[in-house]
Design an enzyme around this catalytic site. Structure first.
Site, PDB file in Angstrom:
ATOM      1  N   ARG A 236       5.132  45.279 -14.306  1.00 47.55           N
ATOM      2  CA  ARG A 236       4.220  46.130 -14.312  1.00 47.55           C
ATOM      3  C   ARG A 236       5.427  47.409 -13.016  1.00 47.55           C
ATOM      4  O   ARG A 236       5.973  47.081 -11.597  1.00 47.55           O
ATOM      5  CB  ARG A 236       2.927  46.380 -13.848  1.00 47.55           C
ATOM      6  N   HIS A 284      10.093  51.805 -19.803  1.00 48.53           N
ATOM      7  CA  HIS A 284       8.996  51.254 -20.138  1.00 48.53           C
ATOM      8  C   HIS A 284       8.662  50.681 -22.129  1.00 48.53           C
ATOM      9  O   HIS A 284       7.804  50.608 -22.258  1.00 48.53           O
ATOM     10  CB  HIS A 284       7.432  51.562 -19.696  1.00 48.53           C
TER      11      HIS A 284
END
Length: 321
Positions: A236, A284
Site C-alpha cells: 500500500r 498500482h
C-alpha cells in the site's frame, strides 16, 4: 421473499475497474439475484443485503440498514477501515488464486529486474553502449519479504525455486517450509540485516504506516553484488515515506526501488519518481485481478453464507486485516 440485493459500489478509473464490466460479470454469476450498480435512485436501501465495493466514499455504506456482508474487491481494506460509519457486519477481503498468481508474477519480475541489472542494461541500450557487467547468480542475493500472508508466502516460494536466498518477516509467527521466518519487533532488525532486496507486501494499519522509512533502509544489508539495497513495494502507498525514499536513493542508502503504490494515486505529474533513474514505476496494477474470478468468489461466498456456512477471509477489524 426474494433474494437480497447485491449492490456494487465501485470508484475506480482503470479499465479493469470499469463499473459496467463488473456489473456484467456479477449478473452472469449471481443467477436470479438482483445486482444493482450504485448510485441507483430507484433502489430501496432496505433491499440491500450484500455490497461488493472498491474505494467507497466514507458514509456510502451506512445507508443500508439490512446489510449482512461487505465484500472488498481488492486485497487492501485500509480505506474501508478508515470509515467510522462502516456498518458492523462481516468485511470479507478477496483471496483468489488469480490475485495471488499475479502478485507473485510482479514480485518475481521486479526481483529479477534488479538482480539482472536491467536498469543499467536499458541505459546502455539507449546510449548504444556495449559494456556488459559481471552477472552474479541468484544465490548471491537474499530477498526479504515483509508480510507472510497468502501473497507473501507464494512469492517467497517462487523466488526460492529460482535459487534466491529468501527470508521473511511478519508481525506474528509464521512457518514456511524452506524459508527462515522472523516475526515481531524483536525479529525485525535481524531480518533487515540479512536483506539485500526488500519486498513489502504488508497490509496498511496504524502500526505499519510509513514503515518503509530512512531508519529501516539504513538497517538493510549492503554486502551483496548489488552494492546497495533495493526496495520493492507492492503493498500500500501509505507504507512508504516517499521523501525518505528519495533521500535514500540520493545518498546511496538505497540503490534502486520498484514502486507499484503511492501515497497519492494517481501519482501526480509533479512527483520526482516519474523521471528518477533509479525508480521503476507501475500504476498500482501488480495484482489486478480478473473480474470473472472475483465475481465467482463473491457469489460462492454468498451462497455458502445463506446456506448456513461460514464466510472465508473475514477481516479482523482490531488488527485491520
Amino acid at each position: 421473499m426474494g433474494k437480497g440485493v447485491l449492490a456494487l459500489l465501485i470508484n475506480g478509473g482503470a479499465e479493469n475497474w470499469s463499473p459496467s464490466r463488473w456489473k456484467a460479470r456479477f449478473d452472469e454469476v449471481c443467477g436470479d439475484r438482483r445486482v444493482v450498480l450504485l448510485p441507483d435512485p430507484a433502489l430501496d436501501p432496505a433491499d440491500v443485503h450484500y455490497a461488493a465495493v472498491w474505494k467507497p466514499k466514507p458514509g456510502e455504506l451506512a445507508t443500508f440498514g439490512n446489510l449482512r456482508v461487505i465484500f472488498n474487491l481488492g486485497a487492501g481494506v485500509d480505506a474501508l477501515m478508515a470509515d467510522r460509519s462502516l456498518p458492523d457486519v462481516p468485511l470479507v477481503r478477496v483471496a483468489v488464486d488469480d490475485l495471488t498468481d499475479r502478485m507473485t508474477e510482479y514480485v518475481v519480475l521486479h526481483v529479477l529486474l534488479h538482480h539482472r541489472q536491467e536498469l543499467y542494461l536499458r541505459e546502455s541500450q539507449r546510449e548504444k553502449r556495449w559494456a556488459p557487467k559481471y552477472q552474479w547468480a541468484a544465490g548471491a542475493l537474499t530477498v526479504g519479504i515483509m508480510g507472510l500472508g497468502t501473497l507473501g508466502a507464494a512469492s517467497a516460494r517462487a523466488l526460492r525455486a529460482l535459487g534466491f536466498r529468501v527470508i521473511g518477516w511478519s508481525r506474528s509467527e509464521k512457518q514456511i517450509d524452506g524459508i527462515a521466518c522472523f516475526h515481531g519487533a524483536d525479529g525485525l532488525d535481524a531480518f533487515l540485516r540479512q536483506t539485500n532486496i526488500l519486498v513489502c507486501l504488508l497490509p496498511l494499519t496504524p502500526d505499519t504506516r510509513h514503515v518503509l522509512n530512512r531508519d529501516l533502509f539504513a538497517k538493510l544489508n549492503r554486502e551483496s553484488p548489488l552494492g546497495a539495497p533495493v526496495i520493492i513495494n507492492a503493498g500500500r502507498g501509505g507504507l512508504q515515506n516517499e521523501a525518505d525514499i528519495l533521500h535514500a536513493l540520493k545518498d546511496d542508502t538505497l540503490g534502486a526501488a520498484s514502486l507499484d503504490v503511492y501515497e497519492t494515486e494517481p501519482l501526480p505529474a509533479s512527483s520526482p519518481f516519474w523521471s528518477h533513474p533509479k525508480v521503476v514505476l507501475t500504476p498500482h496494477n501488480a495484482a489486478d485481478t480478473d473480474a470473472d474470478e472475483i465475481s465467482k468468489y463473491v457469489a460462492r461466498q454468498i451462497a455458502r453464507f445463506e446456506a448456513g456456512g461460514e464466510l472465508e477471509n473475514v477481516v479482523d477489524r482490531k488488527r485491520g486485516y
